[in-house]
Design a protein around this motif. Structure first.
Motif, mmCIF file in Angstrom:
data_model
loop_
_atom_site.group_PDB
_atom_site.id
_atom_site.type_symbol
_atom_site.label_atom_id
_atom_site.label_comp_id
_atom_site.label_asym_id
_atom_site.label_seq_id
_atom_site.Cartn_x
_atom_site.Cartn_y
_atom_site.Cartn_z
ATOM 1 N N LEU A 187 0.815 -1.106 -0.155
ATOM 2 C CA LEU A 187 0.027 -0.055 -0.068
ATOM 3 C C LEU A 187 0.763 1.383 0.022
ATOM 4 C CD1 LEU A 187 -2.984 0.994 0.475
ATOM 5 C CD2 LEU A 187 -2.144 1.790 2.532
ATOM 6 N N PHE A 188 2.001 1.319 0.812
ATOM 7 C CA PHE A 188 2.891 2.281 0.787
ATOM 8 C C PHE A 188 3.573 2.640 -0.467
ATOM 9 C CE2 PHE A 188 1.939 2.220 5.331
ATOM 10 C CZ PHE A 188 2.050 3.771 5.822
ATOM 11 N N ALA A 189 3.987 1.413 -1.261
ATOM 12 C CA ALA A 189 4.450 1.465 -2.384
ATOM 13 C C ALA A 189 3.774 2.034 -3.438
ATOM 14 C CB ALA A 189 5.171 0.081 -2.885
ATOM 15 N N LEU A 190 2.350 1.666 -3.423
ATOM 16 C CA LEU A 190 1.543 2.177 -4.363
ATOM 17 C C LEU A 190 0.822 3.733 -4.002
ATOM 18 C CD1 LEU A 190 -0.931 -1.042 -4.544
ATOM 19 C CD2 LEU A 190 0.257 -0.018 -6.523
ATOM 20 N N ALA A 191 0.571 3.938 -2.995
ATOM 21 C CA ALA A 191 0.065 5.302 -2.544
ATOM 22 C C ALA A 191 0.849 6.175 -2.142
ATOM 23 C CB ALA A 191 -0.933 5.081 -1.638
ATOM 24 N N GLY A 192 2.156 6.059 -1.884
ATOM 25 C CA GLY A 192 3.033 6.987 -1.514
ATOM 26 C C GLY A 192 2.820 7.426 -0.107
ATOM 27 N N ARG A 193 3.617 8.389 0.098
ATOM 28 C CA ARG A 193 3.715 8.842 1.708
ATOM 29 C C ARG A 193 2.595 9.535 2.068
ATOM 30 N NH1 ARG A 193 9.401 11.543 2.432
ATOM 31 N NH2 ARG A 193 10.974 9.962 2.610
ATOM 32 N N ASP A 194 1.984 10.308 1.266
ATOM 33 C CA ASP A 194 0.930 11.469 1.624
ATOM 34 C C ASP A 194 -0.480 11.077 0.657
ATOM 35 O OD1 ASP A 194 -0.624 13.178 2.927
ATOM 36 O OD2 ASP A 194 0.606 15.173 2.138
ATOM 37 N N PRO A 195 -1.046 10.054 0.705
ATOM 38 C CA PRO A 195 -1.915 9.658 -0.046
ATOM 39 C C PRO A 195 -3.153 10.503 0.000
ATOM 40 C CG PRO A 195 -1.964 7.955 1.513
ATOM 41 C CD PRO A 195 -0.977 8.992 1.965
ATOM 42 N N SER A 196 -3.583 10.736 -1.283
ATOM 43 C CA SER A 196 -5.072 11.480 -1.485
ATOM 44 C C SER A 196 -6.146 10.264 -0.986
ATOM 45 C CB SER A 196 -5.439 12.123 -2.728
ATOM 46 O OG SER A 196 -5.393 10.973 -3.401
ATOM 47 N N ALA A 211 -5.738 2.006 -4.025
ATOM 48 C CA ALA A 211 -4.654 1.181 -3.689
ATOM 49 C C ALA A 211 -5.377 0.003 -2.898
ATOM 50 C CB ALA A 211 -3.638 1.866 -3.030
ATOM 51 N N GLY A 212 -6.194 0.361 -1.874
ATOM 52 C CA GLY A 212 -7.000 -0.676 -1.086
ATOM 53 C C GLY A 212 -7.894 -1.391 -1.882
ATOM 54 N N ILE A 213 -8.818 -1.080 -2.861
ATOM 55 C CA ILE A 213 -9.411 -1.835 -3.785
ATOM 56 C C ILE A 213 -8.461 -2.946 -4.537
ATOM 57 C CG2 ILE A 213 -10.822 -1.806 -5.669
ATOM 58 C CD1 ILE A 213 -12.036 0.566 -4.827
ATOM 59 N N ALA A 214 -7.212 -2.391 -4.943
ATOM 60 C CA ALA A 214 -6.311 -3.062 -5.800
ATOM 61 C C ALA A 214 -5.889 -4.381 -5.091
ATOM 62 C CB ALA A 214 -5.247 -2.307 -6.489
ATOM 63 N N LEU A 215 -5.388 -3.965 -3.656
ATOM 64 C CA LEU A 215 -4.858 -5.081 -2.790
ATOM 65 C C LEU A 215 -6.032 -6.255 -2.467
ATOM 66 C CD1 LEU A 215 -2.602 -2.721 -0.489
ATOM 67 C CD2 LEU A 215 -2.003 -4.792 -2.286
ATOM 68 N N SER A 216 -7.292 -5.601 -1.997
ATOM 69 C CA SER A 216 -8.217 -6.465 -1.771
ATOM 70 C C SER A 216 -8.623 -7.380 -2.809
ATOM 71 C CB SER A 216 -9.479 -5.642 -1.123
ATOM 72 O OG SER A 216 -9.258 -4.952 0.081
ATOM 73 N N SER A 217 -8.613 -6.741 -4.118
ATOM 74 C CA SER A 217 -9.086 -7.700 -5.034
ATOM 75 C C SER A 217 -8.032 -8.804 -5.566
ATOM 76 C CB SER A 217 -9.162 -6.826 -6.278
ATOM 77 O OG SER A 217 -9.871 -5.753 -6.537
ATOM 78 N N LEU A 218 -6.799 -8.330 -5.104
ATOM 79 C CA LEU A 218 -5.843 -9.373 -5.359
ATOM 80 C C LEU A 218 -6.003 -10.527 -4.352
ATOM 81 C CD1 LEU A 218 -3.134 -10.204 -6.773
ATOM 82 C CD2 LEU A 218 -1.794 -8.515 -5.337
ATOM 83 N N ALA A 219 -5.862 -9.891 -3.157
ATOM 84 C CA ALA A 219 -6.040 -10.953 -2.116
ATOM 85 C C ALA A 219 -7.658 -11.998 -2.452
ATOM 86 C CB ALA A 219 -6.204 -10.534 -0.975
ATOM 87 N N GLY A 220 -8.444 -11.412 -2.913
ATOM 88 C CA GLY A 220 -9.832 -11.799 -3.057
ATOM 89 C C GLY A 220 -9.719 -12.936 -4.203
ATOM 90 N N ALA A 221 -8.814 -12.692 -5.146
ATOM 91 C CA ALA A 221 -8.690 -13.418 -6.423
ATOM 92 C C ALA A 221 -8.172 -14.603 -5.983
ATOM 93 C CB ALA A 221 -7.840 -12.661 -7.558
#
Lengths: 285, 339
Positions: free
Chosen positions: B140-149, B156-166
């Motif tokens: 998440l930190f790699a994807l969203a950076g230090r100060d994410p909007s 990024a959360g959706i992407a990670l959840s989707s990956l884990a879900g898959a």
């Protein structure tokens, strides 16, 4: 014209059937597509009669007559395999309605085996299947040994019968109208699930089971490392350890009690042996 | 609870929070007591302290007590992790579930359960779940950076959840039979039913370590409200704070998921409800959210047993039914404030 041709055909078929009748000494060639039907066929048919058995018949964890099944071809329980093998008879269980309807369209004769609710049901079913397979004397031998138990065990001198429960993954248990209840009863044991009002199978919550306070927990001990079960954790719950004590957990493999047949007398004897054993039930604290 | 008072940062703000913390502690105690009294059978509370092997003692000590302790520990650490993540990312929508840590922890747990490693060595379960959560938060930190909007964070959360879900779907798909598949599916819905003290002691060290790491980030989180540059100027090593937070959240969430399945939204709802009471200071929010999370999960666990459904409702289902609409409401609110 068409009608008369069809009539003619039926007549020929009837004659043909009549003609083969005297040579009926040839026993039917059969196939089983269900786990419990496997046990009846293995117990009562000749090896040469069996075309194939439902897969799993040679698995010692679930099949009592697994040694007898070794080397007999396994089928995947599909109607297609039955049609291809074209047996005289196919043995099914109680639930394969769609397969049965499908096979009826192909004029394949089906023998449906039921789940016996009592030892009387079981011995009647054994006699029926043995007759169909052409070995009534084998059926008679097995059925009468089961009838001997059906009278029920005499009550213990103390009067109180020990209690037990089958407890499986997620807390699944078996109540009054089940073969395992009949086995327990014949062994002189009261089934807690039956006392709690369960008719067939059902989930018994852990707290309810603890209040029922069985003397013995019958652990079916199917532990297939390839198929780990999350639900099996409940059987090792510390609450059960504390309630049952050291002697309260009995390994009672599912192959002994899930299907009726040659396993049944052995299962009754094994359970009866527990209650006659040195441990005094109910005072294991 | 004592970790708060022995905290090196404890000072006036904590004293100011005493009435709030006392209220929350009373709430937690009342809910814990209620939870102990609810079950399939009526059991006297005295069973909790009874010796011997009476049925009442066994039910109270081996079934209901671990259930209450797990709800306390898991709810508390989830609330704390939510508050800490929101402080670090300076974003009210951050939550272990929404950023994908919970589903990644679940993936780790499913792999252990599915391959039967749990039966060989019980510690494999929390360790795999924690590893899953670490990987997710680091990604998440790699994807969203230090100060994410808000948007980057949620995407990024959706992407990670989707990956884990898959990958979880793959495990369900490859499971050897229908029963294994349904077991995994139901386990994922989250529950505290029929857990034991073994589960509690297995997960407690990880949750305690995670909570300690998170609770000690308070001052850095306060400084971060002034911006990253200001926080660095004030002498905070932000890299270290970030690592501490990732590790703490992963430990807390991973250990919780390992014994209870996925229980979402506690970390989202609790800090949001309590923020007005602590003057919007991240540090003060940490301890309050710990108490609040414990109370919320205890309440939810009472709810699943009282709601008259045919089959017991799963804990994660109830928290999601409450939490997801709350999430929607928060998005509307955040959008308005940004507009």
């Amino acid at each position: 014209m068409v009608r008369s041709a069809r009539l003619w055909g039926i007549l020929v078929a009837a004659l043909a059937a009549g003609a083969t009748a005297p040579a009926e000494a040839e026993p039917p060639r059969v196939m089983s597509i269900e786990a419990c039907a496997n046990q009846y066929v293995l117990a009562l048919a000749d090896r040469e009669q069996i075309i194939s058995l439902a897969k799993g018949a040679d698995d010692p964890r679930t099949s009592f007559l697994h040694e007898k099944a070794r080397g007999i071809p396994a089928n995947q329980r599909s109607a297609e395999e039955v049609i291809a093998a074209n047996p005289d008879l196919v043995f099914t269980g109680p639930f394969s309605r769609r397969t049965r309807e499908f096979l009826q369209r192909f004029d394949i004769e089906i023998v449906r085996t039921k789940r016996p609710k009592t030892l009387g049901d079981l011995s009647a079913q054994i006699r029926r299947v043995a007759g169909i397979l052409g070995h009534p004397e084998r059926g008679e031998r097995l059925a009468s040994s089961i009838d001997g138990f059906a009278a029920g065990a005499p009550p213990l001198s103390g009067g109180q019968r020990p209690t037990a429960v089958i407890y499986r993954g997620h807390g699944y248990s078996f109540g009054a109208d089940t073969l395992v209840n009949a086995i327990m009863s014949a062994a002189g044991i009261d089934n807690i699930a039956t006392k709690l009002g369960y008719k067939r199978g059902g989930y018994v919550p852990l707290e309810i089971l603890l209040v029922g306070k069985p003397d013995y927990l019958l652990d079916d001990t199917v532990r297939n490392p390839m198929r780990p079960r999350i639900g099996a954790q409940i059987i090792r719950h510390p609450a059960l350890h504390r309630s049952l004590g050291k002697s309260g957990r009995i390994e009672f493999p599912v192959a002994y009690w899930l299907c009726g047949g040659e396993a049944t007398p052995v299962a009754v004897d094994a359970l009866a042996g527990i209650t006659r054993g040195p441990a005094t039930p109910g005072v294991d604290q | 609870m004592s970790s708060g008072s022995s905290h090196p940062m404890s000072g006036p703000p904590l004293l100011a929070d005493l009435p709030l913390l006392a209220c929350l502690a009373v709430l937690v105690a009342v809910l814990a007591g209620a939870s102990l009294m609810i079950g399939e059978v009526a059991v006297p509370m005295s069973g909790l302290f009874a010796g011997g092997n009476s049925t009442a003692a066994i039910i109270m000590q081996e079934i209901r007590l671990p259930r209450v302790l797990l709800a306390l520990a898991i709810g508390g650490t989830l609330g704390l992790a939510g508050a800490a993540l929101q402080g670090l990312l300076r974003n009210p929508l951050a939550e272990p579930g929404i950023i994908g840590a919970s589903s990644s922890a679940a993936l780790g747990a499913v792999i252990v359960l599915y391959f039967g490693l749990f039966n060989l060595f019980p510690l494999a379960l929390p360790l795999a779940a924690i590893a899953g959560a670490v990987i997710a938060i680091a990604l998440l930190f790699a994807l969203a950076g230090r100060d994410p909007s808000v948007l980057t964070l949620i995407l990024a959360g959706i992407a990670l959840s989707s990956l884990a879900g898959a990958l979880i779907s793959l495990a369900i798909n490859l499971s050897p039979d229908a029963l294994s598949a349904s077991e995994i599916v139901f386990w994922l819905l989250g529950s505290l039913k029929d857990r034991s003290m073994d589960h509690f002691f297995l997960s407690l060290p990880f949750m305690a370590a995670g909570a300690l790491l998170l609770l000690t980030t308070g001052r850095a989180l306060d400084a971060l409200t002034l911006g990253e540059d200001m926080a660095s100027t004030l002498g905070f090593d932000l890299k270290r704070v970030r690592v501490q937070l990732i590790a703490g959240t992963a430990l807390a969430v991973g250990a919780g998921v390992a014994v209870a399945g996925v229980v979402g939204f506690v970390g989202l709802v609790v800090p949001h409800l309590l923020r007005p009471f602590v003057g919007h200071e991240p540090r003060r929010l940490l301890l309050a959210s710990t108490f609040g999370g414990a109370a919320l999960l205890l309440a939810a666990d009472i709810g699943v047993r009282l709601i008259p459904t045919n089959v017991e409702m799963k804990l994660g289902v109830l928290t999601a039914l409450v939490g997801a609409p709350f999430f929607l409401f928060l998005i509307f609110k955040v959008r308005r404030s940004m507009a």
